[in-house]
Design a protein around this motif. Structure first.
Motif, PDB file in Angstrom:
ATOM      1  N   ARG A 121     -27.411 -32.167 108.764  1.00  0.00           N
ATOM      2  CA  ARG A 121     -28.198 -32.804 109.763  1.00  0.00           C
ATOM      3  C   ARG A 121     -27.275 -33.731 110.691  1.00  0.00           C
ATOM      4  NH1 ARG A 121     -30.826 -34.566 105.089  1.00  0.00           N
ATOM      5  NH2 ARG A 121     -30.023 -36.589 105.429  1.00  0.00           N
ATOM      6  N   THR A 122     -26.151 -34.022 110.235  1.00  0.00           N
ATOM      7  CA  THR A 122     -25.361 -34.914 111.057  1.00  0.00           C
ATOM      8  C   THR A 122     -24.826 -34.212 112.034  1.00  0.00           C
ATOM      9  OG1 THR A 122     -25.133 -36.727 109.363  1.00  0.00           O
ATOM     10  CG2 THR A 122     -23.160 -36.476 111.138  1.00  0.00           C
ATOM     11  N   GLN A 123     -24.173 -33.090 111.500  1.00  0.00           N
ATOM     12  CA  GLN A 123     -23.294 -32.182 112.628  1.00  0.00           C
ATOM     13  C   GLN A 123     -24.247 -31.599 113.556  1.00  0.00           C
ATOM     14  OE1 GLN A 123     -20.897 -29.119 110.475  1.00  0.00           O
ATOM     15  NE2 GLN A 123     -20.535 -30.805 108.939  1.00  0.00           N
ATOM     16  N   ALA A 124     -25.599 -31.275 113.142  1.00  0.00           N
ATOM     17  CA  ALA A 124     -26.472 -30.698 114.135  1.00  0.00           C
ATOM     18  C   ALA A 124     -26.831 -31.904 115.366  1.00  0.00           C
ATOM     19  CB  ALA A 124     -27.883 -30.290 113.354  1.00  0.00           C
ATOM     20  N   LYS A 125     -27.038 -32.904 114.651  1.00  0.00           N
ATOM     21  CA  LYS A 125     -27.361 -34.005 115.802  1.00  0.00           C
ATOM     22  C   LYS A 125     -26.094 -34.420 116.566  1.00  0.00           C
ATOM     23  CE  LYS A 125     -30.532 -36.542 115.221  1.00  0.00           C
ATOM     24  NZ  LYS A 125     -31.889 -36.551 115.775  1.00  0.00           N
ATOM     25  N   ILE A 126     -24.931 -34.439 116.101  1.00  0.00           N
ATOM     26  CA  ILE A 126     -23.843 -34.611 117.030  1.00  0.00           C
ATOM     27  C   ILE A 126     -23.610 -33.387 117.875  1.00  0.00           C
ATOM     28  CG2 ILE A 126     -21.172 -34.985 116.977  1.00  0.00           C
ATOM     29  CD1 ILE A 126     -22.972 -37.381 116.133  1.00  0.00           C
ATOM     30  N   MET A 127     -23.536 -32.203 117.537  1.00  0.00           N
ATOM     31  CA  MET A 127     -23.593 -31.023 118.370  1.00  0.00           C
ATOM     32  C   MET A 127     -24.651 -30.771 119.150  1.00  0.00           C
ATOM     33  SD  MET A 127     -20.658 -30.404 117.456  1.00  0.00           S
ATOM     34  CE  MET A 127     -19.359 -29.086 117.326  1.00  0.00           C
ATOM     35  N   VAL A 140     -19.725 -38.470 122.215  1.00  0.00           N
ATOM     36  CA  VAL A 140     -21.369 -38.982 122.004  1.00  0.00           C
ATOM     37  C   VAL A 140     -21.419 -40.102 122.657  1.00  0.00           C
ATOM     38  CG1 VAL A 140     -22.662 -39.802 120.315  1.00  0.00           C
ATOM     39  CG2 VAL A 140     -21.510 -37.815 119.796  1.00  0.00           C
ATOM     40  N   LEU A 141     -20.526 -41.155 122.688  1.00  0.00           N
ATOM     41  CA  LEU A 141     -20.652 -42.300 123.285  1.00  0.00           C
ATOM     42  C   LEU A 141     -20.712 -42.162 124.804  1.00  0.00           C
ATOM     43  CD1 LEU A 141     -21.057 -45.305 123.242  1.00  0.00           C
ATOM     44  CD2 LEU A 141     -18.525 -45.600 123.274  1.00  0.00           C
ATOM     45  N   ALA A 142     -19.816 -41.293 125.483  1.00  0.00           N
ATOM     46  CA  ALA A 142     -20.081 -40.764 127.120  1.00  0.00           C
ATOM     47  C   ALA A 142     -21.453 -40.350 127.233  1.00  0.00           C
ATOM     48  CB  ALA A 142     -18.763 -40.135 127.115  1.00  0.00           C
TER      49      ALA A 142
END
Length: 174
Positions: A121-127, A140-142
């Motif tokens: 879930r984390t990897q999918a959200k970040i990617m 992600v912040l940018a």
């Protein structure tokens, strides 16, 4: 934990978070200034240092979110879908939560033969926010801010809106 008088929030934890993020932003500003003045900032560890500080910031925001939820009775997964949207699939808060998990756990995931649900879930959200294998948290912040001038404090208004929405949801369901 926060108190609410009329429509105004009294939130000591938000003040503490704001103070911490300001200190991290000061350090990030210094790092960014050095990055711009050096030919190879990676060799000096500047990019890794910036990524580390951003991870600390995301984790502090996640802690604030957990503390805020502790008094509302709302389910965390439901609460992550409350508040300002980044895109049609994700709220800013759910991305902040994933970024904190990424920072805290990604080293564990590197050598796992089976991927856990949290990892997936984390990897999918970040990617879904930034499709890069380098400096994911900075990117992600940018992306969340829509600018290359990144500061953690710039997410505080989103956290304040989320807190207000969580409070409203909590009032309706109790």
């Amino acid at each position: 934990m926060f108190l609410k008088a009329d429509e105004e929030f009294i939130d000591y934890n938000f003040q503490l978070l704001s103070s911490l993020l300001k200190k991290l932003d000061d350090e990030l500003t210094d790092i960014n200034r050095l990055i711009l003045s050096i030919d190879d900032p990676e060799s000096y560890g500047l990019t890794d240092r910036g990524e580390y500080l951003i991870g600390v910031g995301f984790s502090a925001m996640q802690q604030y979110m957990t503390e805020t939820l502790s008094m509302t009775g709302l389910n965390k997964n439901h609460a992550l879908d409350i508040g300002p949207k980044h895109n049609k699939e994700s709220t800013v808060i759910s991305i902040v939560n994933a970024a904190a998990n990424w920072w805290k756990h990604s080293a564990e995931w590197a050598n796992q033969s089976e991927i856990s649900n949290l990892s997936r879930r984390t990897q999918a959200k970040i990617m879904g926010v930034t499709n890069t294998n380098m400096y994911q948290l900075s990117n992600v912040l940018a992306e969340l801010l829509g600018t290359s001038e990144i500061t953690l404090s710039a997410l505080l208004p989103s956290l304040a809106l989320w807190r207000s929405d969580v409070d409203n949801h909590s009032q309706k369901h109790h």
